[in-house]
Scaffold this motif. Structure first.
Motif, PDB file in Angstrom:
ATOM      1  N   ARG A 129      21.629  -1.248   1.663  1.00 32.95           N
ATOM      2  CA  ARG A 129      21.590  -2.388   0.749  1.00 32.95           C
ATOM      3  C   ARG A 129      20.188  -2.982   0.791  1.00 32.95           C
ATOM      4  O   ARG A 129      19.487  -2.852   1.784  1.00 32.95           O
ATOM      5  CB  ARG A 129      22.641  -3.431   1.119  1.00 32.95           C
ATOM      6  N   PRO A 130      19.782  -3.633  -0.285  1.00 31.90           N
ATOM      7  CA  PRO A 130      18.430  -4.199  -0.280  1.00 31.90           C
ATOM      8  C   PRO A 130      18.299  -5.314   0.762  1.00 31.90           C
ATOM      9  O   PRO A 130      19.242  -6.056   1.013  1.00 31.90           O
ATOM     10  CB  PRO A 130      18.248  -4.749  -1.690  1.00 31.90           C
ATOM     11  N   LEU A 131      17.132  -5.386   1.337  1.00 34.23           N
ATOM     12  CA  LEU A 131      16.865  -6.441   2.310  1.00 34.23           C
ATOM     13  C   LEU A 131      16.463  -7.708   1.561  1.00 34.23           C
ATOM     14  O   LEU A 131      15.685  -7.659   0.614  1.00 34.23           O
ATOM     15  CB  LEU A 131      15.739  -6.020   3.247  1.00 34.23           C
ATOM     16  N   ARG A 132      16.991  -8.829   1.990  1.00 32.64           N
ATOM     17  CA  ARG A 132      16.621 -10.106   1.381  1.00 32.64           C
ATOM     18  C   ARG A 132      15.937 -10.955   2.434  1.00 32.64           C
ATOM     19  O   ARG A 132      16.528 -11.270   3.457  1.00 32.64           O
ATOM     20  CB  ARG A 132      17.861 -10.814   0.860  1.00 32.64           C
ATOM     21  N   VAL A 133      14.695 -11.286   2.170  1.00 31.83           N
ATOM     22  CA  VAL A 133      13.938 -12.116   3.093  1.00 31.83           C
ATOM     23  C   VAL A 133      14.164 -13.569   2.681  1.00 31.83           C
ATOM     24  O   VAL A 133      13.935 -13.924   1.530  1.00 31.83           O
ATOM     25  CB  VAL A 133      12.435 -11.765   3.053  1.00 31.83           C
ATOM     26  N   PRO A 134      14.637 -14.410   3.594  1.00 34.81           N
ATOM     27  CA  PRO A 134      14.890 -15.804   3.217  1.00 34.81           C
ATOM     28  C   PRO A 134      13.594 -16.521   2.857  1.00 34.81           C
ATOM     29  O   PRO A 134      12.542 -16.223   3.407  1.00 34.81           O
ATOM     30  CB  PRO A 134      15.518 -16.415   4.474  1.00 34.81           C
ATOM     31  N   PRO A 135      13.662 -17.454   1.907  1.00 37.97           N
ATOM     32  CA  PRO A 135      12.441 -18.170   1.530  1.00 37.97           C
ATOM     33  C   PRO A 135      11.905 -18.992   2.698  1.00 37.97           C
ATOM     34  O   PRO A 135      12.651 -19.632   3.421  1.00 37.97           O
ATOM     35  CB  PRO A 135      12.874 -19.077   0.381  1.00 37.97           C
ATOM     36  N   ASP A 136      10.619 -18.931   2.892  1.00 37.87           N
ATOM     37  CA  ASP A 136       9.967 -19.657   3.975  1.00 37.87           C
ATOM     38  C   ASP A 136       8.610 -20.118   3.455  1.00 37.87           C
ATOM     39  O   ASP A 136       7.786 -19.291   3.070  1.00 37.87           O
ATOM     40  CB  ASP A 136       9.798 -18.743   5.189  1.00 37.87           C
ATOM     41  N   PRO A 137       8.374 -21.433   3.411  1.00 37.62           N
ATOM     42  CA  PRO A 137       7.099 -21.904   2.856  1.00 37.62           C
ATOM     43  C   PRO A 137       5.879 -21.429   3.636  1.00 37.62           C
ATOM     44  O   PRO A 137       4.781 -21.387   3.110  1.00 37.62           O
ATOM     45  CB  PRO A 137       7.225 -23.432   2.913  1.00 37.62           C
ATOM     46  N   ARG A 138       6.066 -21.039   4.896  1.00 35.29           N
ATOM     47  CA  ARG A 138       4.932 -20.547   5.693  1.00 35.29           C
ATOM     48  C   ARG A 138       4.654 -19.084   5.447  1.00 35.29           C
ATOM     49  O   ARG A 138       3.617 -18.564   5.842  1.00 35.29           O
ATOM     50  CB  ARG A 138       5.225 -20.759   7.180  1.00 35.29           C
ATOM     51  N   ARG A 139       5.603 -18.382   4.812  1.00 30.07           N
ATOM     52  CA  ARG A 139       5.457 -16.946   4.589  1.00 30.07           C
ATOM     53  C   ARG A 139       4.424 -16.678   3.507  1.00 30.07           C
ATOM     54  O   ARG A 139       4.419 -17.332   2.465  1.00 30.07           O
ATOM     55  CB  ARG A 139       6.810 -16.377   4.155  1.00 30.07           C
ATOM     56  N   PRO A 140       3.549 -15.701   3.724  1.00 27.68           N
ATOM     57  CA  PRO A 140       2.579 -15.375   2.676  1.00 27.68           C
ATOM     58  C   PRO A 140       3.287 -14.824   1.448  1.00 27.68           C
ATOM     59  O   PRO A 140       4.280 -14.125   1.560  1.00 27.68           O
ATOM     60  CB  PRO A 140       1.684 -14.323   3.320  1.00 27.68           C
ATOM     61  N   ARG A 141       2.798 -15.178   0.292  1.00 25.34           N
ATOM     62  CA  ARG A 141       3.406 -14.701  -0.948  1.00 25.34           C
ATOM     63  C   ARG A 141       2.797 -13.363  -1.347  1.00 25.34           C
ATOM     64  O   ARG A 141       1.760 -12.975  -0.875  1.00 25.34           O
ATOM     65  CB  ARG A 141       3.186 -15.720  -2.050  1.00 25.34           C
ATOM     66  N   GLY A 142       3.479 -12.664  -2.219  1.00 26.27           N
ATOM     67  CA  GLY A 142       2.976 -11.389  -2.697  1.00 26.27           C
ATOM     68  C   GLY A 142       3.604 -10.240  -1.938  1.00 26.27           C
ATOM     69  O   GLY A 142       4.721 -10.320  -1.454  1.00 26.27           O
ATOM     70  N   ARG A 143       2.881  -9.152  -1.815  1.00 21.65           N
ATOM     71  CA  ARG A 143       3.424  -7.918  -1.254  1.00 21.65           C
ATOM     72  C   ARG A 143       3.157  -7.733   0.225  1.00 21.65           C
ATOM     73  O   ARG A 143       3.600  -6.770   0.806  1.00 21.65           O
ATOM     74  CB  ARG A 143       2.869  -6.734  -2.017  1.00 21.65           C
ATOM     75  N   LYS A 144       2.441  -8.638   0.853  1.00 24.96           N
ATOM     76  CA  LYS A 144       2.092  -8.447   2.258  1.00 24.96           C
ATOM     77  C   LYS A 144       3.305  -8.295   3.177  1.00 24.96           C
ATOM     78  O   LYS A 144       3.295  -7.427   4.039  1.00 24.96           O
ATOM     79  CB  LYS A 144       1.195  -9.571   2.748  1.00 24.96           C
ATOM     80  N   PRO A 145       4.357  -9.132   3.050  1.00 25.67           N
ATOM     81  CA  PRO A 145       5.506  -8.938   3.950  1.00 25.67           C
ATOM     82  C   PRO A 145       6.108  -7.545   3.829  1.00 25.67           C
ATOM     83  O   PRO A 145       6.510  -6.942   4.816  1.00 25.67           O
ATOM     84  CB  PRO A 145       6.501 -10.016   3.520  1.00 25.67           C
ATOM     85  N   TRP A 146       6.192  -7.020   2.601  1.00 22.77           N
ATOM     86  CA  TRP A 146       6.775  -5.691   2.425  1.00 22.77           C
ATOM     87  C   TRP A 146       5.846  -4.604   2.942  1.00 22.77           C
ATOM     88  O   TRP A 146       6.320  -3.549   3.380  1.00 22.77           O
ATOM     89  CB  TRP A 146       7.139  -5.463   0.959  1.00 22.77           C
ATOM     90  N   ALA A 147       4.552  -4.833   2.937  1.00 24.52           N
ATOM     91  CA  ALA A 147       3.623  -3.856   3.509  1.00 24.52           C
ATOM     92  C   ALA A 147       3.878  -3.716   5.009  1.00 24.52           C
ATOM     93  O   ALA A 147       3.815  -2.613   5.558  1.00 24.52           O
ATOM     94  CB  ALA A 147       2.185  -4.278   3.239  1.00 24.52           C
ATOM     95  N   VAL A 148       4.187  -4.818   5.661  1.00 22.29           N
ATOM     96  CA  VAL A 148       4.491  -4.771   7.094  1.00 22.29           C
ATOM     97  C   VAL A 148       5.789  -4.010   7.327  1.00 22.29           C
ATOM     98  O   VAL A 148       5.883  -3.164   8.216  1.00 22.29           O
ATOM     99  CB  VAL A 148       4.570  -6.199   7.685  1.00 22.29           C
ATOM    100  N   VAL A 149       6.810  -4.290   6.528  1.00 12.92           N
ATOM    101  CA  VAL A 149       8.089  -3.579   6.664  1.00 12.92           C
ATOM    102  C   VAL A 149       7.881  -2.093   6.432  1.00 12.92           C
ATOM    103  O   VAL A 149       8.396  -1.256   7.189  1.00 12.92           O
ATOM    104  CB  VAL A 149       9.136  -4.145   5.677  1.00 12.92           C
ATOM    105  N   ASN A 150       7.119  -1.726   5.409  1.00 14.31           N
ATOM    106  CA  ASN A 150       6.848  -0.314   5.136  1.00 14.31           C
ATOM    107  C   ASN A 150       6.144   0.355   6.311  1.00 14.31           C
ATOM    108  O   ASN A 150       6.452   1.493   6.667  1.00 14.31           O
ATOM    109  CB  ASN A 150       6.010  -0.156   3.867  1.00 14.31           C
ATOM    110  N   ALA A 151       5.204  -0.343   6.914  1.00 12.69           N
ATOM    111  CA  ALA A 151       4.489   0.223   8.063  1.00 12.69           C
ATOM    112  C   ALA A 151       5.426   0.435   9.243  1.00 12.69           C
ATOM    113  O   ALA A 151       5.324   1.437   9.955  1.00 12.69           O
ATOM    114  CB  ALA A 151       3.337  -0.689   8.458  1.00 12.69           C
TER     115      ALA A 151
END
Length: 59
Positions: free
Chosen positions: A5-27
């Motif tokens: 199932r798709p992963l859902r990252v909860p909204p977090d104002p401290r989290r960087p926006r854009g594709r960076k979080p998914w780049a970490v998951v991919n790595a």
């Protein structure tokens, strides 16, 4: 690796926006066992456990 199932990252104002979080998951998921120079070995992470932890964090 195919996740059930798709992963859902909860909204977090401290989290960087854009594709960076998914780049970490991919790595994390893309890493395989590697043997480098002079026989240095780096094991890959177990994909099922990484997916389990990411799902738990997203809930």
């Amino acid at each position: 690796m195919h996740l059930r199932r798709p992963l859902r990252v909860p909204p977090d104002p401290r989290r960087p926006r854009g594709r960076k979080p998914w780049a970490v998951v991919n790595a994390l998921v893309a890493g395989r066992d590697m043997t480098g120079r002079d026989g240095h070995r780096v094991p890959g992470l177990p994909h099922a456990r990484v997916a389990e932890l990411l799902r738990a964090a997203a809930e």
